[in-house]
Write an enzyme that holds these catalytic residues in place. Structure first.
Site, mmCIF file in Angstrom:
data_model
loop_
_atom_site.group_PDB
_atom_site.id
_atom_site.type_symbol
_atom_site.label_atom_id
_atom_site.label_comp_id
_atom_site.label_asym_id
_atom_site.label_seq_id
_atom_site.Cartn_x
_atom_site.Cartn_y
_atom_site.Cartn_z
ATOM 1 N N GLU A 128 0.835 -1.220 0.000
ATOM 2 C CA GLU A 128 0.000 0.000 0.000
ATOM 3 C C GLU A 128 0.866 1.265 0.000
ATOM 4 O O GLU A 128 1.854 1.360 0.726
ATOM 5 C CB GLU A 128 -0.998 0.015 1.169
ATOM 6 C CG GLU A 128 -2.033 1.155 1.054
ATOM 7 C CD GLU A 128 -2.759 1.220 -0.285
ATOM 8 O OE1 GLU A 128 -2.142 1.682 -1.256
ATOM 9 O OE2 GLU A 128 -3.938 0.788 -0.369
ATOM 10 N N ASP A 184 -7.128 0.146 -3.677
ATOM 11 C CA ASP A 184 -8.181 1.152 -3.827
ATOM 12 C C ASP A 184 -8.900 1.005 -5.171
ATOM 13 O O ASP A 184 -9.453 1.949 -5.689
ATOM 14 C CB ASP A 184 -7.582 2.553 -3.682
ATOM 15 C CG ASP A 184 -6.433 2.783 -4.658
ATOM 16 O OD1 ASP A 184 -6.219 1.920 -5.546
ATOM 17 O OD2 ASP A 184 -5.768 3.825 -4.553
HETATM 18 O O1 AHR Z 1 0.622 0.584 -3.343
HETATM 19 C C1 AHR Z 1 0.256 0.828 -4.667
HETATM 20 C C2 AHR Z 1 -1.186 1.211 -4.793
HETATM 21 O O2 AHR Z 1 -1.369 2.471 -4.219
HETATM 22 C C3 AHR Z 1 -2.200 0.384 -4.098
HETATM 23 O O3 AHR Z 1 -2.491 -0.839 -4.734
HETATM 24 C C4 AHR Z 1 -3.381 1.292 -4.144
HETATM 25 O O4 AHR Z 1 -4.316 1.006 -3.138
HETATM 26 C C5 AHR Z 1 -2.765 2.668 -4.001
HETATM 27 O O5 AHR Z 1 -3.234 3.518 -4.997
#
Ligand code: AHR
Ligand code: AHR
Length: 482
Positions: free
Chosen positions: A205, A282
């Site tokens: 994340e 996300d």
């Molecule tokens: O960590 C990369 C990405 O960043 C994740 O998958 C996403 O949730 C956020 O936009």
């Protein structure tokens, strides 16, 4: 023994197990995945041919004959009921399907063989993805877990994020350490491996990582194999690892084993336990890649356990499948493509300027018009197992889709152009000639609609995706000229 039997014997049992290609336990004989067909919306479960065996692809082929099929459910084989279905809209993106859900994938995008038997993987195009926000038994908080997945090492991009693993339960980016998933692709500018990629990385994340830093980890090599085994694991003692190898031969290498990234808030982890496939936490849904099988465990698997899983994957003998079926096209030949919809049987796939359309062409047409409706069959620019169609009157320009409309554009040599200009063939969905699907969006077929050319899915949300006459509009009879 299957991969999950091996994890069990290592003391770190699977708590989720997903595959459209095979059973991941030697005793598993229940459904692997569900397909839904375009003709009548009916669904069918596809199961292994025998307990512990490979998927019954012939059952899919017969259920989907003469229409299109989507993969609507990828069942959890572990008994935890953590099935994967269409991903809901999230903080970063909504999908294009009803309610903002991501699209499911076509069931025929990723044909391969296992020990010589045909099966299908999950071919993720941008805008497609799967999720389960109510998974049972997956790691939460700083609990330990392991994961592996088998991917297509040649299908990737730099869009966020082709992931499989642990993510947020609310489709939002809830902060560092709220994810722990395997990522495959070109990265998004955080940690990367050696060379120019693609790499096996971890999505923790707000960053894709390969070690404890945001930098280059030369021990994490660019992947060059057709099939790749990717491993990420993390424990409750600030320890994690990234491992990988060729899924067809050899052993796993450890690309990193050590402490969590120190640039953010990754220790302790705050995992939430949802499961994602083909998207970011996300619902960032711009990535592409192909998933064949993968699991999540409870507990931190030993390297030795994972090495034995890799041996099982190698023994399953992944190999490339046949991308084209139906009438054969000959690379180097020049063809015409005649429409078969009853309105339009004197019309041919042609172009006017850069717009692909259909035009009425006959032996008495001008040479210019005949050439506008003639295409040189080339080896696929984006995948050599499929085809590209070069304009006869504009050499160096090819049929490509952009925003799902078809154009004749000059080849700019980019990866995206090559992939947008690559198409694979199958028997015409209406029983005549060939249907020609996009390689990078294989749910989308070359279709004429109001005399313009599109890359259309069957019954999709756009006007040109109307299910009415879809089979006819996507069926073309290839000829040798006028
Ligand atoms: O960590 C990369 C990405 O960043 C994740 O998958 C996403 O949730 C956020 O936009
Ligand atoms: O046609 C779909 C996509 O639209 C293509 O891959 C891309 O070139 C454009 O953004």
């Amino acid at each position: 023994a299957g991969p999950c039997d091996i994890y069990s014997s290592g003391g770190t049992p699977c708590v989720a197990a997903h595959s459209t290609t095979r059973a991941l336990y030697s005793a598993y004989s229940r459904p692997l995945y569900q397909v839904k067909r375009g003709s009548d919306g009916a669904t069918s479960d596809i199961s292994p041919l025998s307990a512990g065996g490979v998927a019954n692809a012939a059952a899919q082929d017969s259920f989907c004959s003469g229409t299109t099929c989507l993969i609507t459910v990828i069942y959890d084989q572990s008994g935890h009921n953590s099935h994967l279905t269409q991903a809901p809209p999230g903080g970063a993106a909504s999908g294009g399907d009803v309610g903002g859900y991501d699209f499911p994938v076509t069931a025929i995008g990723a044909p391969v063989t296992l020990n010589g038997q045909k099966v299908y993987g999950v071919f993720i195009s941008p805008g497609t993805g799967y999720r389960n926000n109510e998974a049972n038994g997956t790691a939460v908080g700083d609990e330990s877990e392991g994961m592996y997945a088998v991917f297509d090492g040649t299908h990737y991009n730099g869009g966020c994020c082709f992931d499989y693993g642990n993510a947020e339960t609310n489709n939002l980016d809830t902060g560092d350490g709220h994810m722990e998933a395997i990522y495959f692709g070109l990265g998004t500018g955080y940690g990367v491996g050696g060379g120019s990629g693609p790499w096996v990385l971890a999505d923790l994340e707000n960053g894709l990582y390969t070690d404890s830093r945001v930098s280059v980890n030369p021990s994490n090599p660019s992947i060059t194999s057709r099939f790749v085994t990717a491993v990420v694991k993390g424990n409750n003692n600030n320890q994690w690892a990234v491992r990988g190898g060729d899924a067809v031969s050899g052993s796993l290498s450890t690309y990193y084993s050590g402490i969590r990234p120190t640039n953010g808030d990754y220790n302790p982890m705050q995992k939430e336990g949802a499961i994602i496939l083909g998207i970011g936490g996300d619902n960032s849904n711009w990535a592409q890649g192909t998933f064949y099988e993968g699991v999540m465990t409870t507990g931190y698997p030993s390297d030795d356990t994972e090495n034995r899983v890799q041996a099982d994957i190698v023994a399953a003998k992944y190999a490339i499948g046949t991308m084209n079926s139906g009438p054969a096209l000959t690379v180097g030949s020049t063809i015409t493509l005649r429409a078969t919809t009853s309105c339009c049987t004197t019309r041919y796939l042609a172009h006017t300027g850069d717009a692909v359309n259909t035009q009425v062409v006959s032996s008495s047409s001008s040479t210019a018009l005949k050439q506008q409706a003639s295409w040189a069959v080339r080896t696929g620019l984006g995948n050599s197992a499929c085809y590209s169609f070069e304009s006869v009157d504009t050499p160096g320009s090819f049929i490509r889709h952009s925003n799902f409309q078809l154009y004749v554009h000059s080849n700019d040599g980019s990866k995206l152009f090559g992939e947008d200009a690559t198409f694979c063939t199958q028997a015409g969905l209406n029983g005549q000639g060939s249907s020609i699907r996009s390689w990078n969006y294989p749910a989308h077929y070359i279709r004429h609609f109001n005399a313009l050319g599109y890359a259309a899915s069957n019954g999709g949300p756009k006007e040109f995706e109307s299910a009415t006459l879809f089979n006819d509009d996507v069926s073309w009879v290839a000829g040798s000229g006028f």
